[in-house]
Design an enzyme around this catalytic site. Sequence first.
Site, PDB file in Angstrom:
ATOM      1  N   LYS A 206       0.808  -1.238   0.000  1.00 52.65           N
ATOM      2  CA  LYS A 206       0.000   0.000   0.000  1.00 52.65           C
ATOM      3  C   LYS A 206       0.840   1.287   0.000  1.00 52.65           C
ATOM      4  CE  LYS A 206      -4.400  -1.840   1.404  1.00 52.65           C
ATOM      5  NZ  LYS A 206      -5.464  -1.967   2.389  1.00 52.65           N
ATOM      6  N   ARG A 241      -4.240 -10.199   4.661  1.00 51.67           N
ATOM      7  CA  ARG A 241      -4.589 -10.175   3.234  1.00 51.67           C
ATOM      8  C   ARG A 241      -3.353  -9.719   2.467  1.00 51.67           C
ATOM      9  NH1 ARG A 241      -6.326  -6.534  -0.614  1.00 51.67           N
ATOM     10  NH2 ARG A 241      -7.925  -7.290  -2.044  1.00 51.67           N
TER      11      ARG A 241
HETATM   12  N1  HH2 Z   1      -7.516  -3.547   0.674  1.00 46.03           N
HETATM   13  C1  HH2 Z   1      -7.821  -3.534  -0.627  1.00 46.03           C
HETATM   14  C2  HH2 Z   1      -8.924  -4.248  -1.105  1.00 46.03           C
HETATM   15  N2  HH2 Z   1      -9.686  -4.974  -0.282  1.00 46.03           N
HETATM   16  N3  HH2 Z   1     -10.162  -5.781   1.891  1.00 46.03           N
HETATM   17  C3  HH2 Z   1      -9.889  -5.810   3.199  1.00 46.03           C
HETATM   18  N4  HH2 Z   1     -10.641  -6.521   4.038  1.00 46.03           N
HETATM   19  N5  HH2 Z   1      -8.824  -5.108   3.715  1.00 46.03           N
HETATM   20  C4  HH2 Z   1      -8.001  -4.354   2.934  1.00 46.03           C
HETATM   21  O1  HH2 Z   1      -7.066  -3.732   3.476  1.00 46.03           O
HETATM   22  C5  HH2 Z   1      -8.281  -4.295   1.535  1.00 46.03           C
HETATM   23  C6  HH2 Z   1      -9.392  -5.027   1.037  1.00 46.03           C
HETATM   24  C7  HH2 Z   1      -6.980  -2.727  -1.573  1.00 46.03           C
HETATM   25  O2  HH2 Z   1      -5.940  -3.471  -2.106  1.00 46.03           O
HETATM   26  P1  HH2 Z   1      -5.924  -4.142  -3.559  1.00 46.03           P
HETATM   27  O3  HH2 Z   1      -7.023  -5.147  -3.690  1.00 46.03           O
HETATM   28  O4  HH2 Z   1      -4.572  -4.674  -3.814  1.00 46.03           O
HETATM   29  O5  HH2 Z   1      -6.107  -2.940  -4.575  1.00 46.03           O
HETATM   30  P2  HH2 Z   1      -7.315  -2.395  -5.434  1.00 46.03           P
HETATM   31  O6  HH2 Z   1      -8.348  -1.870  -4.486  1.00 46.03           O
HETATM   32  O7  HH2 Z   1      -6.700  -1.321  -6.286  1.00 46.03           O
HETATM   33  O8  HH2 Z   1      -7.862  -3.544  -6.254  1.00 46.03           O
END
Ligand code: HH2
Length: 259
Positions: A206, A241
């Site tokens: 992040k 995660r």
């Molecule tokens: N962070 C992201 C997405 N979903 N769910 C939970 N429970 N906790 C988190 O910290 C979280 C989440 C964001 O990360 P990522 O899926 O890699 O990115 P994007 O939102 O750009 O798909």
Amino acid sequence: MIPKILGVLNITPDSFSDGGSNVIPEVALQRAHEMIKEGADIIDVGGESTRPGSLSISLEEERRRVEPVLRALNGLPVSIDTQKPEIAEMALDMGALMVNDVGGLRNASMFDLVVERAPTICVMHMQGTPATMQLAPHYDDVVGEVFGELEKTANHLLEKGLPANKVWLDPGIGFGKDDEHNLALIKDLSTLVGKGFPVLIGVSRKGFLGRVTGEEEPLRRLPASIAVQCIAQAQGVHAIRTHDVRETRQAAMMLRALS
Ligand code: HH2
């Protein structure tokens, strides 16, 4: 015990670190099997990026992205990362074990669906929406407010009959929080753990890691991600995660051996 590991499988063209990698269902399936082999306990499938500044996509578009992948993953332990009750319901019908709602059940239909179907639910805290959440996040007491809101929602679910072990809480690192907010929440995770619900943390690659370390490239933030995950594990979190399952598991096992 080491924390459960949720391996991230984003079926999106625009996720901040792995956008575009898994949009072909066969490739997504391969990546899911790879993560299971590396030690993932659950595959967290998401069809909508929630990176800062992103706009919500339509129900049809999200369905088009995730449905073939959920079909291909049938039989694997799957969590659906969505804010839309229709998508969550479709995933549960296709065998998903868990709903991961970054909207923290603010949508009443999502709350009702979770009560009715009683899957494992991850309630994540977010101030605002992804489109605007990083413009000017504000709290008087970030730890008290974030943990208090999560506990309130969790208690509503308990009142409706869900068991505490199926209600996971997540402070939502980077979701309507500045760097100081994120660091304060991570330093105090043990307080959230102390509320008696499983806690999930997502910090993988992040932006705040980049701002603290100076590393601009998300794919090169693994060492920083692991450092934070170890601090979280030491405070008793139930699940992590991550995009990097093998590395996360290895660090978690070493930390356990030394604890
Ligand atoms: N962070 C992201 C997405 N979903 N769910 C939970 N429970 N906790 C988190 O910290 C979280 C989440 C964001 O990360 P990522 O899926 O890699 O990115 P994007 O939102 O750009 O798909």
